[in-house]
Design a protein around this motif. Sequence first.
Motif, mmCIF file in Angstrom:
data_model
loop_
_atom_site.group_PDB
_atom_site.id
_atom_site.type_symbol
_atom_site.label_atom_id
_atom_site.label_comp_id
_atom_site.label_asym_id
_atom_site.label_seq_id
_atom_site.Cartn_x
_atom_site.Cartn_y
_atom_site.Cartn_z
ATOM 1 N N ILE A 1 25.899 -11.298 -11.097
ATOM 2 C CA ILE A 1 26.367 -12.472 -11.499
ATOM 3 C C ILE A 1 26.352 -12.441 -13.033
ATOM 4 C CG2 ILE A 1 25.631 -13.890 -9.683
ATOM 5 C CD1 ILE A 1 23.335 -14.989 -11.575
ATOM 6 N N LYS B 1 25.783 -17.778 -15.250
ATOM 7 C CA LYS B 1 25.513 -18.354 -13.798
ATOM 8 C C LYS B 1 24.002 -18.321 -13.332
ATOM 9 C CE LYS B 1 30.355 -17.970 -12.264
ATOM 10 N NZ LYS B 1 31.288 -17.872 -11.328
ATOM 11 N N THR C 1 22.417 -20.543 -10.248
ATOM 12 C CA THR C 1 22.185 -19.687 -9.158
ATOM 13 C C THR C 1 20.787 -20.062 -8.563
ATOM 14 O OG1 THR C 1 23.543 -18.025 -9.447
ATOM 15 C CG2 THR C 1 21.851 -17.228 -8.307
#
Length: 65
Positions: free
Chosen positions: A32, A36, A40
């Motif tokens: 990622i 993010k 997450t």
Amino acid sequence: MSLSVYGIDLAKHSFSIHGEDHQGKLLIHKTISRSKVLSTFVNIQPAIIGMEACCAFQDGACANA
């Protein structure tokens, strides 16, 4: 309570994440972007998280200090 375990490989622009539950079942395995990371992990249960940083990440951290 059995904790899940997550490993994060920190790089300059992306993070590789691998997570398993207490039985070794795969929960997540993906790469990622830096932006993010919070989204997450915001909704996971308490877990053990280990981080490993490559030299490029550490060089960037030193430059920004």
